[in-house]
Design a protein around this motif. Structure first.
Motif, PDB file in Angstrom:
ATOM      1  N   ARG A  80      37.198  44.451  33.113  1.00 49.23           N
ATOM      2  CA  ARG A  80      36.402  43.878  34.589  1.00 49.23           C
ATOM      3  C   ARG A  80      37.103  42.291  35.188  1.00 49.23           C
ATOM      4  NH1 ARG A  80      35.565  46.696  38.483  1.00 49.23           N
ATOM      5  NH2 ARG A  80      33.549  45.438  38.502  1.00 49.23           N
ATOM      6  N   ARG A  81      36.672  41.613  34.469  1.00 48.90           N
ATOM      7  CA  ARG A  81      37.637  39.710  34.709  1.00 48.90           C
ATOM      8  C   ARG A  81      39.226  40.545  34.929  1.00 48.90           C
ATOM      9  NH1 ARG A  81      33.877  39.076  30.733  1.00 48.90           N
ATOM     10  NH2 ARG A  81      35.653  38.539  28.703  1.00 48.90           N
ATOM     11  N   GLU A  82      39.433  41.496  33.911  1.00 53.86           N
ATOM     12  CA  GLU A  82      41.436  41.226  34.561  1.00 53.86           C
ATOM     13  C   GLU A  82      41.221  41.922  35.497  1.00 53.86           C
ATOM     14  OE1 GLU A  82      42.793  43.023  30.655  1.00 53.86           O
ATOM     15  OE2 GLU A  82      42.318  41.243  29.873  1.00 53.86           O
ATOM     16  N   GLY A  83      40.334  42.355  36.204  1.00 49.20           N
ATOM     17  CA  GLY A  83      40.740  43.165  37.194  1.00 49.20           C
ATOM     18  C   GLY A  83      40.525  44.928  37.303  1.00 49.20           C
ATOM     19  N   ALA A  84      40.522  45.489  36.177  1.00 48.43           N
ATOM     20  CA  ALA A  84      40.527  46.679  36.015  1.00 48.43           C
ATOM     21  C   ALA A  84      38.847  47.195  36.930  1.00 48.43           C
ATOM     22  CB  ALA A  84      40.330  47.126  34.412  1.00 48.43           C
ATOM     23  N   SER A  85      39.069  48.487  37.502  1.00 47.13           N
ATOM     24  CA  SER A  85      37.929  48.937  37.922  1.00 47.13           C
ATOM     25  C   SER A  85      36.622  49.623  37.072  1.00 47.13           C
ATOM     26  CB  SER A  85      38.250  50.617  38.644  1.00 47.13           C
ATOM     27  OG  SER A  85      38.613  51.518  37.791  1.00 47.13           O
ATOM     28  N   LYS A  86      35.853  49.841  37.850  1.00 46.62           N
ATOM     29  CA  LYS A  86      34.421  50.243  36.621  1.00 46.62           C
ATOM     30  C   LYS A  86      34.731  51.018  36.196  1.00 46.62           C
ATOM     31  CE  LYS A  86      31.049  48.298  39.638  1.00 46.62           C
ATOM     32  NZ  LYS A  86      30.113  48.228  40.297  1.00 46.62           N
ATOM     33  N   GLU A  87      35.683  52.096  36.942  1.00 45.24           N
ATOM     34  CA  GLU A  87      35.974  53.103  35.806  1.00 45.24           C
ATOM     35  C   GLU A  87      36.410  53.429  34.968  1.00 45.24           C
ATOM     36  OE1 GLU A  87      37.836  57.819  36.762  1.00 45.24           O
ATOM     37  OE2 GLU A  87      36.629  56.809  38.745  1.00 45.24           O
ATOM     38  N   LYS A  88      37.779  52.777  35.283  1.00 46.24           N
ATOM     39  CA  LYS A  88      38.995  52.832  34.149  1.00 46.24           C
ATOM     40  C   LYS A  88      38.362  51.832  33.092  1.00 46.24           C
ATOM     41  CE  LYS A  88      43.570  50.641  33.213  1.00 46.24           C
ATOM     42  NZ  LYS A  88      44.641  50.118  34.498  1.00 46.24           N
ATOM     43  N   ALA A  89      37.660  50.547  32.827  1.00 50.02           N
ATOM     44  CA  ALA A  89      36.607  49.688  32.383  1.00 50.02           C
ATOM     45  C   ALA A  89      36.082  50.710  31.219  1.00 50.02           C
ATOM     46  CB  ALA A  89      36.597  48.618  32.984  1.00 50.02           C
ATOM     47  N   ALA A  90      35.474  51.320  31.587  1.00 51.75           N
ATOM     48  CA  ALA A  90      33.963  52.457  31.251  1.00 51.75           C
ATOM     49  C   ALA A  90      34.994  53.091  29.845  1.00 51.75           C
ATOM     50  CB  ALA A  90      33.385  53.550  31.805  1.00 51.75           C
TER      51      ALA A  90
END
Length: 90
Positions: free
Chosen positions: A21-31
């Motif tokens: 998330r800190r790197e800019g990934a969406s919530k869905e992608k990070a999860a």
């Protein structure tokens, strides 16, 4: 004072999720990545990923086609950097 809210109980690897998330990934992608990492191990997930090119390397026409597939509103008037951001936020 409000308590800091985590990613939620469905995320199996909070640390990986927060880093993405800190790197800019969406919530869905990070999860999705965090859960795959927790299940299969980060080495396995890391070897599997990274095959798609960066959106910066795509043409505006290709970005608009992908945005249309994802039903991004306002895509026809977006500039390249706006399209990239909109696609990454999906």
């Amino acid at each position: 004072m409000a308590e800091k809210k985590g990613p939620g109980p469905s995320v199996k690897d909070d640390e990986t999720y927060e880093a993405l998330r800190r790197e800019g990934a969406s919530k869905e992608k990070a999860a999705r990545i965090a859960n795959a990492s927790a299940k299969e191990g980060s080495d396995t997930v890391g070897r599997r990923g990274g095959k798609a090119g960066s959106y910066e390397d795509w043409t505006v026409e290709d970005l608009r086609k992908r945005a249309a597939e994802l039903d991004v509103e306002g895509r026809s008037s977006m500039k390249k950097d706006e399209l990239v951001k909109a696609l990454r936020d999906r």
